[in-house]
Every structure is written in structure tokens, then in C-alpha cells.
Design a protein around this motif. Structure first.
Motif, mmCIF file in Angstrom:
data_model
loop_
_atom_site.group_PDB
_atom_site.id
_atom_site.type_symbol
_atom_site.label_atom_id
_atom_site.label_comp_id
_atom_site.label_asym_id
_atom_site.label_seq_id
_atom_site.Cartn_x
_atom_site.Cartn_y
_atom_site.Cartn_z
ATOM 1 N N MET A 1 0.841 -1.188 0.000
ATOM 2 C CA MET A 1 0.000 0.000 0.000
ATOM 3 C C MET A 1 0.878 1.241 0.000
ATOM 4 S SD MET A 1 -1.349 0.073 3.997
ATOM 5 C CE MET A 1 -1.934 1.750 4.020
ATOM 6 N N TYR B 1 4.465 0.877 1.838
ATOM 7 C CA TYR B 1 4.404 0.271 3.163
ATOM 8 C C TYR B 1 3.826 -1.126 3.049
ATOM 9 C CZ TYR B 1 3.818 -0.008 8.233
ATOM 10 O OH TYR B 1 3.907 -0.366 9.567
ATOM 11 N N ASP B 2 4.532 -2.100 3.606
ATOM 12 C CA ASP B 2 4.092 -3.493 3.561
ATOM 13 C C ASP B 2 3.008 -3.707 4.605
ATOM 14 O OD1 ASP B 2 3.765 -6.187 3.400
ATOM 15 O OD2 ASP B 2 5.873 -6.710 3.672
ATOM 16 N N GLU B 3 1.824 -4.180 4.173
ATOM 17 C CA GLU B 3 0.687 -4.350 5.093
ATOM 18 C C GLU B 3 0.971 -5.383 6.180
ATOM 19 O OE1 GLU B 3 -3.031 -4.871 3.009
ATOM 20 O OE2 GLU B 3 -2.428 -3.403 1.494
ATOM 21 N N ASP B 4 1.923 -6.295 5.933
ATOM 22 C CA ASP B 4 2.253 -7.301 6.953
ATOM 23 C C ASP B 4 2.838 -6.654 8.201
ATOM 24 O OD1 ASP B 4 1.392 -9.274 5.269
ATOM 25 O OD2 ASP B 4 3.392 -9.734 4.490
ATOM 26 N N PHE C 1 1.685 -4.293 9.853
ATOM 27 C CA PHE C 1 0.651 -3.902 10.816
ATOM 28 C C PHE C 1 0.540 -4.902 11.974
ATOM 29 C CE2 PHE C 1 -1.086 -1.198 7.400
ATOM 30 C CZ PHE C 1 -1.345 -0.053 8.137
ATOM 31 N N SER D 1 -4.016 0.095 13.506
ATOM 32 C CA SER D 1 -3.284 1.271 13.022
ATOM 33 C C SER D 1 -1.863 1.242 13.561
ATOM 34 C CB SER D 1 -3.991 2.560 13.455
ATOM 35 O OG SER D 1 -3.983 2.663 14.857
ATOM 36 N N ASN E 1 -4.801 0.226 9.088
ATOM 37 C CA ASN E 1 -4.744 -1.076 8.425
ATOM 38 C C ASN E 1 -5.978 -1.248 7.540
ATOM 39 O OD1 ASN E 1 -4.577 -3.759 7.701
ATOM 40 N ND2 ASN E 1 -3.935 -4.450 9.723
ATOM 41 N N PRO E 2 -5.802 -1.355 6.216
ATOM 42 C CA PRO E 2 -6.968 -1.501 5.332
ATOM 43 C C PRO E 2 -7.751 -2.782 5.595
ATOM 44 C CG PRO E 2 -4.900 -1.788 4.105
ATOM 45 C CD PRO E 2 -4.533 -1.321 5.477
#
Length: 199
Positions: free
Chosen positions: A1, A14-17, A19, A24, A40-41
Motif C-alpha cells: 500500500m 508500506y508493507d501491510e504485513d 501492521f 493502526s 490497516n486496510p
């Protein structure tokens, strides 16, 4: 993302992992140092699909947290690198070396005649002692003048020297823009700026 600093608008990948299943995280901008919050989406999608009644409270709390984000310390200290910015055509504010160009100062008259100094940094000082480019000239001040590069623009500045810095026999005040083959005088030494394509 893709995330964006709320202060300077620098964008990051930014890597979502990262999170770690948290709703957030707070991120410190590598460019301006501001702390901002990202969400966090995966949590946003989950909250929407379940239709929980606490959504508005969660959103309100998130907004309050976001306004205080600049005062709070960063939690995620993992290095993030800014995405390359698109060129805007404006001259940059700080000193930067031009891409694909080699800058040199050549002494064309004086005790050091024939000496060529290659500029490796966007701001250098010239003077009798303690300067980046030291010249053998008793009429020069220790830190006499500075040459500063701001991408395509190159400036000369007198550093409150005793005898002044001259262009065409006139003492300069403030920052004066130089061109390729521009000459200036420090004490009894005449220097020339040389701009060439970097091979």
C-alpha cells in the motif's frame, strides 16, 4: 500500500504485513521527522463488512489520535524510504549537485595558477586556511568565499572576507549566480568555474 506523510506529503511504499494485525500504526517520516498514523486496510474492510455499531466511535477516536500524532513518539521505527518524487521543474531549496555534470574550480592566475579543484559536494568554501579549497594567497581570508550548487544553479557568496570577492573588478554582496567559465577574484587569485558533462 502507498502511505503519505500528513506534514510534507512524501509518499512511501508500506508493507501491510508490518501492521501485525493491529488496526493502526504510527510512522515517523524519514524526510521531515513528523509522526503520523496509518490505518490497516484489512481492519477497515472487516469493520465495514460486519457493520458494527462502534464504527463511528472508532473513527472519531482515530481522528482524535491523528490530530495528536505529531506530539506522540513513533512506535514503528522500521526504516522507510521515500518513493522517488516526480520532478516539478522548480529549483530545489537546499544545496544539491546536478545530475550528469562535473563542477571544478580552476586557478587561472595567482600563486596556485594551474591548480584545478573538483567539487564533490554541493557547498564548498575557498580560503587561505581551514577551507575546503585552500589557496596560497596572503590577501585571502581564511574562509573567504563559498560556492553553492542548487541543481542547475550555481552561486558565489562572500563570507564577510576582509578584501572582498570580486567579479569584473566589482565587490559582490549577497549571492551571485555563476555560469560556466565565470571568473571571480579572491585576493590576488583569479578562479574560473568549469562545468563539464560527467563521462
Amino acid at each position: 500500500m502507498i502511505i503519505e506523510c500528513t506534514n510534507c506529503r512524501t509518499r512511501y511504499q508500506y508493507d501491510e504485513d508490518r501492521f501485525e494485525r493491529k488496526p493502526s500504526k504510527k510512522i515517523k517520516c524519514a524526510k521531515c521527522g513528523s509522526v503520523f498514523e496509518i490505518h490497516n486496510p484489512a481492519f477497515a474492510a472487516k469493520a465495514t463488512s460486519t457493520g458494527e455499531s462502534g464504527d463511528s466511535t472508532f473513527a472519531r477516536r482515530a481522528d482524535e489520535t491523528r490530530t495528536r500524532a505529531t506530539e506522540m513518539p513513533a512506535i514503528d521505527t522500521t526504516e522507510t524510504s521515500p518513493l522517488p518524487e516526480r520532478p516539478t521543474g522548480r529549483v530545489t531549496d537546499g544545496p544539491t549537485m546536478p545530475v550528469g555534470k562535473r563542477l571544478s574550480l580552476a586557478v587561472i592566475s595567482g600563486n596556485d595558477s594551474g591548480v584545478v579543484y573538483r567539487m564533490e559536494r554541493p557547498r564548498i568554501t575557498v580560503g587561505r586556511s581551514g577551507a575546503d579549497f585552500t589557496i596560497n594567497d596572503s590577501e585571502a581570508s581564511r574562509q573567504h568565499a563559498a560556492v553553492e550548487v542548487r541543481d542547475a544553479a550555481i552561486f558565489l557568496e562572500d563570507l564577510k572576507s576582509t578584501n572582498g570577492t570580486l567579479i569584473d573588478g566589482e565587490r559582490i554582496t549577497g549571492m551571485i549566480e555563476l555560469q560556466d567559465k565565470s571568473e571571480f577574484q579572491i585576493g590576488a587569485t583569479t578562479l574560473m568555474l568549469i562545468v563539464t558533462d560527467d563521462a
